[in-house]
Design a protein around this motif. Structure first.
Motif, short mmCIF file in Angstrom:
data_model
loop_
_atom_site.label_atom_id
_atom_site.label_comp_id
_atom_site.label_asym_id
_atom_site.label_seq_id
_atom_site.Cartn_x
_atom_site.Cartn_y
_atom_site.Cartn_z
N ARG A 164 26.51 30.41 58.42
CA ARG A 164 27.96 30.45 58.23
C ARG A 164 28.29 30.92 56.81
N HIS A 165 29.00 32.03 56.73
CA HIS A 165 29.45 32.52 55.43
C HIS A 165 30.83 31.95 55.13
N GLU A 166 30.99 31.44 53.93
CA GLU A 166 32.29 30.94 53.51
C GLU A 166 33.16 32.11 53.07
N ARG A 167 34.38 31.82 52.76
CA ARG A 167 35.30 32.88 52.36
C ARG A 167 34.79 33.57 51.09
N ARG A 168 35.22 34.79 50.92
CA ARG A 168 34.77 35.61 49.79
C ARG A 168 35.18 34.94 48.47
N ARG A 169 34.25 34.93 47.52
CA ARG A 169 34.49 34.32 46.23
C ARG A 169 34.09 35.28 45.12
N LEU A 170 34.71 35.10 43.98
CA LEU A 170 34.44 35.95 42.83
C LEU A 170 33.85 35.10 41.71
N TYR A 171 32.73 35.58 41.15
CA TYR A 171 32.09 34.91 40.03
C TYR A 171 32.04 35.85 38.83
N ARG A 172 32.11 35.26 37.66
CA ARG A 172 31.97 36.03 36.43
C ARG A 172 30.70 35.59 35.73
N VAL A 173 29.83 36.55 35.48
CA VAL A 173 28.57 36.29 34.79
C VAL A 173 28.70 36.78 33.36
N THR A 174 28.40 35.92 32.41
CA THR A 174 28.44 36.30 31.00
C THR A 174 27.04 36.73 30.57
N LEU A 175 26.93 37.97 30.16
CA LEU A 175 25.63 38.55 29.78
C LEU A 175 25.31 38.22 28.34
N PRO A 176 24.05 38.32 27.97
CA PRO A 176 23.67 38.03 26.57
C PRO A 176 24.23 39.08 25.64
N ALA A 177 24.32 38.75 24.37
CA ALA A 177 24.79 39.69 23.36
C ALA A 177 23.98 40.98 23.46
N GLY A 178 24.67 42.09 23.43
CA GLY A 178 24.00 43.38 23.56
C GLY A 178 23.66 43.73 24.98
N GLY A 179 24.07 42.90 25.94
CA GLY A 179 23.77 43.17 27.34
C GLY A 179 24.59 44.34 27.86
N ASP A 180 24.09 44.94 28.91
CA ASP A 180 24.75 46.07 29.56
C ASP A 180 24.88 45.73 31.03
N ALA A 181 26.13 45.55 31.47
CA ALA A 181 26.37 45.12 32.86
C ALA A 181 25.79 46.10 33.86
N GLY A 182 25.73 47.39 33.50
CA GLY A 182 25.24 48.39 34.43
C GLY A 182 23.76 48.30 34.74
N ARG A 183 23.01 47.54 33.95
CA ARG A 183 21.56 47.43 34.15
C ARG A 183 21.16 46.30 35.09
N TRP A 184 22.12 45.48 35.46
CA TRP A 184 21.81 44.31 36.26
C TRP A 184 22.14 44.55 37.72
N LYS A 185 21.23 44.17 38.60
CA LYS A 185 21.46 44.23 40.04
C LYS A 185 21.65 42.81 40.56
N VAL A 186 22.49 42.69 41.56
CA VAL A 186 22.83 41.38 42.08
C VAL A 186 22.49 41.33 43.57
N GLU A 187 21.85 40.25 43.99
CA GLU A 187 21.49 40.07 45.39
C GLU A 187 21.79 38.63 45.78
N THR A 188 21.86 38.40 47.07
CA THR A 188 21.93 37.03 47.59
C THR A 188 21.13 36.97 48.87
N ASP A 189 20.61 35.79 49.18
CA ASP A 189 19.83 35.66 50.40
C ASP A 189 20.69 35.40 51.62
N LEU A 190 21.57 34.44 51.56
CA LEU A 190 22.33 34.02 52.73
C LEU A 190 23.76 34.52 52.64
#
Length: 860
Positions: free
Chosen positions: A259-285
């Motif tokens: 059962r998938h719950e309703r769509r949710r939005l999360y904000r991830v804070t990257l480390p200093a000097g981080g580049d959001a474009g280099r990170w890939k996001v996955e989920t299992d369920l």
């Protein structure tokens, strides 16, 4: 070893997630079943509905095999192949490869037992029109019993269409209590098209992800005694029908993993000097719906910018520290962030409360479904408008029924949305519904050029259900006898064009059918005539744009009777490959006028060839003009128009957008025409344009009077010229900075407002030497996302008896265009039949002779 988190604490009371020690954190236990398998695919035999891969014709069932993640759950399935034993099939049929009972030994505890299985098809699925056959929904094929170490047991039915289905169920016949192994995944609008996917399907932003053409059905059997140790899972056949057990995985979470719950939005804070474009996001369920980097949003600066309604030309500064993740998933899901460059990987449990201070921030908390209205402040009635909501961090929130990510591709999105530079908007009819987060949100509303565009901060209360927003009307030029139109729109449906016209404060949209090779757009709308709003103040008129890639394009607006076909000639990219040059632009124009339509040289002056001949022959009523992006008039369009005017050809100024995508607002460049006391109708509007009583504008409203004559009128002077009293007034919903009076293409008087103004009345006495024309123009330095902010009136004509307005250099230039067109027709154009070709030749000869005859004797 515990990984160190780079996630930032976000403050008390904010839902967070826990950093996991390992990838799966013991959530899943796949159970090997190979020793229990009784049947191979060949034993089971061919089935007519088996979905084999291309080139495979044996109709044997080939579900997923080997180690697989199905719906995010890990399963150990049998190896691929049709001859080896791969399923435990229970049935009372008594086949050598079936069993009446199958018992799977288990150890330990589990909240859910996830069963991968399928059943055979029934006759009703092969022959659904057979009246004696009824689909066996709910038929109990087997019973599943949980056996506990303490000797207790719990039994559950395995029913057709509830817990199990055939490997390839018909569309709309999925299970009520199980999910098929094939799932969905998100896809961006700009992702490459995959085999079997067209761009229309791509716009759904989700794509079917098939592990196999033949599916299994995953049933999450909830254990009613999760704290008790399990001994076995037993399947007992309850009839002759075949039930195949393929895989089993124990799930140790607390909630149903399917059962998938309703769509949710999360904000991830990257480390200093981080580049959001280099990170890939996955989920299992679940499904990662979209990820995007943050952008800098400064609310106070945005509110004070003074650019409401114009869109944002500059891309907002990227916020490299934050990555936003929108996800639809089980509460038991794990969110994984992976950096392929550094090898770093972080797993987060989305179900656990924050315990260690290491967290992912939930970007939105309480939401309310709000019914909104946009009201005219004076009348209190809802009015159509263009609207955009933003969150505190600048993210666009669309009303329901509108895209979160506006597709600006050509001929791809015909919905009531627009993307102005880096600002998205939705067109609404004065009412809307949407989910809004509690707390601060920001709204921007615009309604054409006669209303005050609004930017404001709102505070949405938890549980709020209603929201009224108000717009102030600044000017009402309709009451003064003016109507406003876009001369050039493509692709929209007439009803959507009507909505967008009302939202942009337009009275008329000219929706033009056209041919693009073998693509024909809006042709089906031609037969139904005009679409008129209930109050008769907004009209959509369907005409055609008739095009030849070198000779020119004409907008044949409105009219009645048969459309002017063919709409394109002489091959790509306008006509289809191999189409001949059916006709001249003159024949198109004559046919339009016979229908009482209006002939406009759209996106003037290009393509620039035969157009010169048709202007010389008086076949064109108006020119569609565009200012530069900086709101000035240093463009070929205006200089070319001035050249024609300086040769005595009276051509009205018109404004149109050539809208072909959601990147262009209807009426962003528009025509104001003066009807006076005449009733608003297409015929009266067209008559006003032919008479030259117009101005084109991308914002300012501009009124010119020369000796009390408005544009299109004449002033009589004696030889030697004289003085003319010129009155210019301009108002605008955004500031403008410069107002000019132009005589024969030259600026002869200027008023500057360095800090900008929204209203200016100016009277000037100018001296003119003789025959010519006077016009006014207005420009702004305000940054606009699509069109520079400017306006230009049609001319008032100055006439001295016996004195002709003529420019020899301009005429020589036009002759070269006509001569070039003649050469093209003779040498390169795809020829039609002899009679048509001769008509085209005659048209060009006549134009050349007519213009050549006007040259002074020494130029002949």
């Amino acid at each position: 070893m515990q990984r160190r988190s780079f996630l930032q604490a976000t403050g008390a009371g904010v839902p967070t997630v826990r950093l996991l020690q390992t990838e799966a954190a013991g959530k899943f236990t796949p159970v090997p079943l190979e020793k229990l398998f009784t049947a191979s695919a060949r034993d089971f035999g061919p089935r007519p509905w088996a979905r084999n891969e291309p080139g495979v014709t044996d109709n044997l069932i080939r579900p997923p095999a080997g180690g697989q993640r199905l719906r995010g759950l890990p399963f150990e399935l049998a190896p691929e192949g049709v001859d080896g034993k791969c399923w435990a099939v229970v049935s009372n049929k008594g086949y050598p490869w079936t069993a009446r009972t199958v018992e799977v030994p288990l150890e330990g505890t589990a909240r859910f037992l996830c069963v991968a299985q399928f059943c055979d098809w029934e006759k009703a699925e092969f022959d659904p029109e057979s009246p004696e056959e009824m689909e066996g929904i709910g038929a109990v094929l087997a019973e599943a019993s949980l056996l506990y170490e303490d000797g207790a047991a719990r039994t559950f039915p395995v029913r057709r269409r509830f817990e199990v289905n055939p490997p390839a169920a018909a569309w709309g016949r999925e299970c009520f209590n199980a999910m098929q192994s094939n799932s969905w995944r998100s896809v961006g609008l700009e992702a490459p098209l995959e085999h079997g996917t067209d761009w229309g399907m791509q716009q759904q932003a989700v794509r079917y992800q098939a592990v196999s053409r033949t599916a299994l059905w995953i049933w999450a059997l909830e254990n009613p005694r999760p704290e008790q140790r399990l001994k076995a899972l037993r399947l007992d056949a309850r009839g002759d029908e075949l039930l195949a057990l393929c895989g089993l995985t124990l799930f140790h979470g607390r909630e149903n993993p399917l059962r998938h719950e309703r769509r949710r939005l999360y904000r991830v804070t990257l480390p200093a000097g981080g580049d959001a474009g280099r990170w890939k996001v996955e989920t299992d369920l679940g499904i990662v719906v979209r990820t995007f980097a943050g952008s800098e949003f400064l609310p106070e600066q945005w509110l004070r910018a003074g650019t409401a309604g114009l869109g944002e030309r500059q891309q907002p500064k990227a916020d490299a520290r934050h990555l936003y993740v929108e996800i639809a998933c089980s509460n038991e899901a794990t969110l994984t962030l992976r950096n392929d460059e550094s090898g770093a990987r972080y797993d987060f449990d989305l179900s656990a409360p924050e315990k260690s201070g290491l967290r992912v921030e939930a970007a939105e908390q309480d939401k309310s479904w709000v019914h909104g209205r946009i009201l005219d402040s004076a009348s209190g009635r809802p009015v159509a408008a263009r609207i955009a909501f933003r969150t505190r961090d600048g993210r666009y929130l669309p009303p329901y029924g509108h895209r979160a990510e506006v597709n600006t591709g050509w001929f791809q999105d015909y919905g009531a949305d627009v993307q102005l530079g880096h600002s998205a908007f939705a067109y609404v009819d004065g009412t809307f519904q949407m989910e809004l987060p509690a707390g601060e949100v920001y709204v921007e509303i615009s309604k054409g050029f006669e209303y005050e565009a609004v930017r404001q901060r709102l505070v949405i209360q938890p549980g709020q259900r209603a929201l009224d927003l108000r717009l102030d009307r600044l000017y009402d030029w309709r009451m003064r006898g003016w109507v406003t139109a876009d001369t050039h729109v493509h692709f929209l449906s007439p009803s959507t064009a009507l909505l967008e016209a009302q939202a942009e404060g337009l009275n008329l949209v000219n929706l033009l059918a056209a041919q693009w090779g073998d693509l024909y757009t809006n042709v089906g709308d031609l037969a139904h005539g005009h679409l008129v709003s209930r109050d008769a103040e907004t009209l959509v008129a369907v005409g055609t744009e008739n095009r030849q890639h070198l000779m020119g394009h004409l907008g044949l607006l409105g009219g009645h009777g048969a459309p002017v076909f063919p709409m394109s000639a002489d091959g790509p990219s306008e006509a289809f490959t191999g189409d001949p040059m059916w006709t001249s632009m003159a024949d198109w124009a004559d046919a339009c006028r016979k229908r009482e339509g209006l002939v406009v040289a759209v996106h003037f002056p290009n393509p620039n060839a035969e157009l010169a001949a048709e202007i010389v022959r008086g076949k064109v009523d108006a020119l569609e003009l565009y200012p530069r992006g900086d709101g000035t008039f240093r463009t070929l369009a205006y200089q070319e128009w001035y050249r024609y005017l300086n040769c005595g050809y009276r051509l009205a100024a018109a404004g149109g957008t050539d809208k072909m995508s959601a990147a262009v607002p209807v009426g962003g460049n528009r025509t104001y025409a003066f009807l006076g006391n005449a009733e608003f109708s297409f015929a009266n509007w067209a008559a006003a344009v032919r008479a030259g009583r117009t101005f084109s504008t991308t914002g300012p409203l501009l009124d010119l009077r020369a000796e009390n004559e408005m544009p299109g009128g004449e002033i009589q002077l004696r030889r030697g010229g004289g003085t003319i009293e010129v009155a210019v007034s301009a108002v605008s919903y955004v500031p403008f900075h410069r107002l000019e009076i132009v005589y024969n293409g030259k600026v002869i008087a200027t008023r500057e407002e360095p800090s900008g103004t929204r209203s200016l009345n100016w009277k000037e006495t100018v001296r003119v030497p003789g025959t010519g024309w006077l016009a006014a123009r207005c420009s702004s330095r305000m940054p606009a996302a699509r069109f520079g902010v400017a306006a230009h009136t049609s001319p008032v004509y100055v006439v001295v008896p016996g004195e002709e307005l003529f420019s020899g250099p301009a005429a020589a230039y036009f002759l070269k265009l006509i001569e070039g067109t003649q050469i093209y027709v003779e040498n390169l154009a795809a020829r039609p039949d002899r009679e048509r070709l001769e008509r085209i030749r005659q048209t060009l000869r006549e134009a050349h002779e007519r213009l050549h005859a006007r040259l002074p004797p020494h130029r002949h």
